[in-house]
Motif scaffolding. Structure first.
Motif, PDB file in Angstrom:
ATOM      1  N   PHE A   1     -21.850 -51.282  -3.801  1.00 44.54           N
ATOM      2  CA  PHE A   1     -21.501 -49.862  -3.793  1.00 44.54           C
ATOM      3  C   PHE A   1     -20.787 -49.493  -5.087  1.00 44.54           C
ATOM      4  CE2 PHE A   1     -18.113 -52.275  -1.789  1.00 44.54           C
ATOM      5  CZ  PHE A   1     -16.977 -51.808  -2.444  1.00 44.54           C
ATOM      6  N   VAL A   2     -20.700 -48.191  -5.327  1.00 45.76           N
ATOM      7  CA  VAL A   2     -20.034 -47.682  -6.526  1.00 45.76           C
ATOM      8  C   VAL A   2     -18.912 -46.741  -6.093  1.00 45.76           C
ATOM      9  CG1 VAL A   2     -20.285 -46.376  -8.668  1.00 45.76           C
ATOM     10  CG2 VAL A   2     -22.167 -47.836  -7.845  1.00 45.76           C
ATOM     11  N   VAL A   3     -17.749 -46.902  -6.718  1.00 45.38           N
ATOM     12  CA  VAL A   3     -16.611 -46.020  -6.464  1.00 45.38           C
ATOM     13  C   VAL A   3     -16.568 -44.957  -7.558  1.00 45.38           C
ATOM     14  CG1 VAL A   3     -14.115 -45.855  -6.223  1.00 45.38           C
ATOM     15  CG2 VAL A   3     -15.313 -47.886  -5.381  1.00 45.38           C
ATOM     16  N   HIS A   4     -16.571 -43.694  -7.164  1.00 48.99           N
ATOM     17  CA  HIS A   4     -16.530 -42.586  -8.118  1.00 48.99           C
ATOM     18  C   HIS A   4     -15.148 -41.903  -8.005  1.00 48.99           C
ATOM     19  CE1 HIS A   4     -20.938 -42.992  -8.331  1.00 48.99           C
ATOM     20  NE2 HIS A   4     -20.905 -43.047  -7.012  1.00 48.99           N
ATOM     21  N   PRO A   5     -14.246 -42.151  -8.935  1.00 50.38           N
ATOM     22  CA  PRO A   5     -12.886 -41.582  -8.856  1.00 50.38           C
ATOM     23  C   PRO A   5     -12.838 -40.147  -9.383  1.00 50.38           C
ATOM     24  CG  PRO A   5     -13.040 -43.006 -10.759  1.00 50.38           C
ATOM     25  CD  PRO A   5     -14.387 -43.073 -10.075  1.00 50.38           C
ATOM     26  N   ILE A   6     -13.367 -39.213  -8.599  1.00 50.08           N
ATOM     27  CA  ILE A   6     -13.512 -37.834  -9.087  1.00 50.08           C
ATOM     28  C   ILE A   6     -12.394 -36.903  -8.593  1.00 50.08           C
ATOM     29  CG2 ILE A   6     -16.014 -38.031  -9.360  1.00 50.08           C
ATOM     30  CD1 ILE A   6     -16.337 -36.613  -6.667  1.00 50.08           C
ATOM     31  N   PHE A   7     -11.478 -37.441  -7.807  1.00 50.55           N
ATOM     32  CA  PHE A   7     -10.404 -36.604  -7.270  1.00 50.55           C
ATOM     33  C   PHE A   7      -9.050 -37.017  -7.842  1.00 50.55           C
ATOM     34  CE2 PHE A   7     -13.661 -37.029  -3.908  1.00 50.55           C
ATOM     35  CZ  PHE A   7     -14.042 -35.700  -3.784  1.00 50.55           C
ATOM     36  N   LYS A   8      -8.147 -36.073  -7.904  1.00 48.80           N
ATOM     37  CA  LYS A   8      -6.783 -36.356  -8.344  1.00 48.80           C
ATOM     38  C   LYS A   8      -6.021 -37.089  -7.241  1.00 48.80           C
ATOM     39  CE  LYS A   8      -6.484 -32.065 -11.055  1.00 48.80           C
ATOM     40  NZ  LYS A   8      -5.793 -30.754 -11.163  1.00 48.80           N
ATOM     41  N   GLU A   9      -4.986 -37.836  -7.658  1.00 51.91           N
ATOM     42  CA  GLU A   9      -4.091 -38.420  -6.658  1.00 51.91           C
ATOM     43  C   GLU A   9      -3.442 -37.299  -5.871  1.00 51.91           C
ATOM     44  OE1 GLU A   9      -2.189 -42.721  -7.592  1.00 51.91           O
ATOM     45  OE2 GLU A   9      -1.258 -41.028  -8.575  1.00 51.91           O
ATOM     46  N   ALA A  10      -3.259 -37.527  -4.581  1.00 56.63           N
ATOM     47  CA  ALA A  10      -2.700 -36.489  -3.710  1.00 56.63           C
ATOM     48  C   ALA A  10      -1.410 -36.973  -3.072  1.00 56.63           C
ATOM     49  CB  ALA A  10      -3.707 -36.118  -2.630  1.00 56.63           C
ATOM     50  N   PRO A  11      -0.278 -36.325  -3.383  1.00 56.92           N
ATOM     51  CA  PRO A  11       0.982 -36.721  -2.745  1.00 56.92           C
ATOM     52  C   PRO A  11       0.946 -36.383  -1.260  1.00 56.92           C
ATOM     53  CG  PRO A  11       1.282 -34.707  -4.017  1.00 56.92           C
ATOM     54  CD  PRO A  11      -0.104 -35.199  -4.313  1.00 56.92           C
ATOM     55  N   ARG A  12       1.446 -37.284  -0.422  1.00 52.31           N
ATOM     56  CA  ARG A  12       1.497 -37.050   1.011  1.00 52.31           C
ATOM     57  C   ARG A  12       2.947 -37.078   1.486  1.00 52.31           C
ATOM     58  NH1 ARG A  12      -3.212 -37.232   4.151  1.00 52.31           N
ATOM     59  NH2 ARG A  12      -4.836 -36.321   2.849  1.00 52.31           N
TER      60      ARG A  12
ATOM     61  N   PHE B   1     -13.730 -37.149   5.641  1.00 53.24           N
ATOM     62  CA  PHE B   1     -12.772 -37.289   6.733  1.00 53.24           C
ATOM     63  C   PHE B   1     -12.429 -35.916   7.307  1.00 53.24           C
ATOM     64  CE2 PHE B   1     -10.567 -37.093   2.682  1.00 53.24           C
ATOM     65  CZ  PHE B   1      -9.597 -36.120   2.886  1.00 53.24           C
ATOM     66  N   GLN B   2     -11.856 -35.907   8.510  1.00 50.49           N
ATOM     67  CA  GLN B   2     -11.556 -34.644   9.192  1.00 50.49           C
ATOM     68  C   GLN B   2     -10.625 -33.762   8.362  1.00 50.49           C
ATOM     69  OE1 GLN B   2      -8.856 -34.538  12.526  1.00 50.49           O
ATOM     70  NE2 GLN B   2     -10.204 -33.193  13.687  1.00 50.49           N
ATOM     71  N   ASN B   3     -10.994 -32.487   8.262  1.00 46.36           N
ATOM     72  CA  ASN B   3     -10.193 -31.470   7.579  1.00 46.36           C
ATOM     73  C   ASN B   3     -10.115 -31.702   6.066  1.00 46.36           C
ATOM     74  OD1 ASN B   3      -8.952 -29.043   8.056  1.00 46.36           O
ATOM     75  ND2 ASN B   3      -6.940 -29.888   8.526  1.00 46.36           N
ATOM     76  N   ALA B   4     -11.094 -32.419   5.536  1.00 45.97           N
ATOM     77  CA  ALA B   4     -11.080 -32.737   4.103  1.00 45.97           C
ATOM     78  C   ALA B   4     -11.063 -31.491   3.235  1.00 45.97           C
ATOM     79  CB  ALA B   4     -12.290 -33.603   3.749  1.00 45.97           C
ATOM     80  N   VAL B   5     -11.738 -30.438   3.662  1.00 43.22           N
ATOM     81  CA  VAL B   5     -11.806 -29.222   2.844  1.00 43.22           C
ATOM     82  C   VAL B   5     -10.428 -28.582   2.667  1.00 43.22           C
ATOM     83  CG1 VAL B   5     -14.209 -28.691   3.339  1.00 43.22           C
ATOM     84  CG2 VAL B   5     -12.416 -27.853   4.882  1.00 43.22           C
ATOM     85  N   ASN B   6      -9.481 -28.905   3.557  1.00 43.16           N
ATOM     86  CA  ASN B   6      -8.131 -28.356   3.420  1.00 43.16           C
ATOM     87  C   ASN B   6      -7.167 -29.323   2.732  1.00 43.16           C
ATOM     88  OD1 ASN B   6      -8.587 -25.838   4.676  1.00 43.16           O
ATOM     89  ND2 ASN B   6      -8.490 -26.798   6.692  1.00 43.16           N
ATOM     90  N   PHE B   7      -7.556 -30.603   2.665  1.00 44.23           N
ATOM     91  CA  PHE B   7      -6.694 -31.596   2.022  1.00 44.23           C
ATOM     92  C   PHE B   7      -7.078 -31.837   0.561  1.00 44.23           C
ATOM     93  CE2 PHE B   7      -5.530 -32.779   6.381  1.00 44.23           C
ATOM     94  CZ  PHE B   7      -4.174 -33.033   6.234  1.00 44.23           C
ATOM     95  N   ILE B   8      -8.349 -31.677   0.231  1.00 42.25           N
ATOM     96  CA  ILE B   8      -8.805 -31.919  -1.146  1.00 42.25           C
ATOM     97  C   ILE B   8      -8.794 -30.603  -1.922  1.00 42.25           C
ATOM     98  CG2 ILE B   8     -10.713 -32.713  -2.582  1.00 42.25           C
ATOM     99  CD1 ILE B   8     -11.572 -34.541  -0.317  1.00 42.25           C
ATOM    100  N   GLU B   9      -8.312 -30.692  -3.148  1.00 43.07           N
ATOM    101  CA  GLU B   9      -8.142 -29.483  -3.959  1.00 43.07           C
ATOM    102  C   GLU B   9      -9.483 -28.823  -4.281  1.00 43.07           C
ATOM    103  OE1 GLU B   9      -8.991 -32.797  -6.814  1.00 43.07           O
ATOM    104  OE2 GLU B   9      -7.679 -32.593  -5.066  1.00 43.07           O
ATOM    105  N   GLN B  10      -9.421 -27.539  -4.532  1.00 42.16           N
ATOM    106  CA  GLN B  10     -10.604 -26.812  -5.004  1.00 42.16           C
ATOM    107  C   GLN B  10     -11.026 -27.364  -6.367  1.00 42.16           C
ATOM    108  OE1 GLN B  10     -12.702 -25.046  -3.642  1.00 42.16           O
ATOM    109  NE2 GLN B  10     -11.939 -23.236  -2.576  1.00 42.16           N
TER     110      GLN B  10
END
Length: 258
Positions: free
Chosen positions: A200-211, A135-144
């Motif tokens: 399809f397969v869901v890969h839950p590789i990211f932490k929950e992100a508070p918005r 999604f747009q701007n994902a590199v700034n919303f998803i953690e390193q």
């Protein structure tokens, strides 16, 4: 207590009440993403985040909202320039004069691939060598280290309209898409109305992100937080957050818009 102190206390209370009343009467300008259902649904001026914002502010007597829909990047600029009062999607960074509220909702970004590819993706690093559409701007919303990993992908792109992500995945045009779980369910529901859905397969590789929401005014942010506490205590918040996205997609079926 001296007369002077009593007078000062009276003036303080009167001024605070007057400021609060004025802020309630003023129309609040909100910047929201153009394409972020089910959190933000432009067609119905609704969505999970919009409804939480409305309910929390209404609990504080604030009902006049003017919602403007725009890209995330433009919303950032509008808030920094003081042209809007609230932004619902803003990169998680500390900026002087911008006030972050308590989280409206927790996003859960996931990676998704077609089952036929049999990808084993247990961490962000397993994306290396694959074509990815986010999604747009994902590199700034998803953690390193997500931003660093994008440099080692076969290809990487971002889109504003996330419906394209589901379409690209189902047609095999990309290996992996990255999007929030509720957003995916929303667009999957729409997609299957006229297309075949592949396993399809869901890969839950990211932490929950508070918005949280981001405010140009601290007093308004504080008022929102109080309202959020009220709707959580009353159960109204839980009724809104229970939606998973498919409900909004069903409401937006082609025949329902006639």
């Amino acid at each position: 207590m001296s007369r002077t102190l009593i007078l000062l206390l009276f003036l303080f209370c009167f001024t605070t009440e007057s400021v609060s009343q004025q802020s309630h009467e003023k129309q609040i300008i909100v910047a929201a993403s153009s394409f972020l259902p089910p959190y933000i649904v432009k067609q119905s001026n609704s969505g999970i985040q919009i409804e939480i914002l409305k309910a929390a502010l209404q609990a504080q007597g604030i009902t006049e909202l003017d919602i403007h829909y725009m890209s995330n990047k433009r919303a950032e600029q509008q808030l920094l320039q003081g042209k809007v009062d609230i932004v619902l999607n803003f990169p998680p960074m500390a900026i002087a004069g911008i006030h972050k509220s308590e989280p409206l909702v927790m996003y859960q970004n996931v990676a998704l691939s077609l089952a036929s590819n049999e990808f084993i993706i247990k961490s962000i690093f397993d994306l290396a060598g694959k074509s990815v559409l986010a999604f747009q701007n994902a590199v700034n919303f998803i953690e390193q280290p997500f931003k660093s990993v994008t440099e080692n992908l076969a290809s990487y792109d971002e889109v504003v309209n996330q419906q394209a992500q589901v379409d690209h995945l189902m047609k095999g045009w990309v290996d992996v898409i990255i999007m929030d779980r509720r957003v995916f369910l929303f667009y999957l529901e729409k997609y299957k109305q006229s297309n075949k859905v592949l396993p399809f397969v869901v890969h839950p590789i990211f932490k929950e992100a508070p918005r949280p929401a981001y405010f140009s005014n601290k007093a308004l942010k504080d008022s929102f937080n109080l309202g959020l506490d009220k709707i959580i205590a009353s159960g109204e918040y839980q009724a809104i957050i229970r939606l998973d996205g498919t409900e909004y997609a069903q409401l937006l079926r082609p025949e329902s818009r006639k």
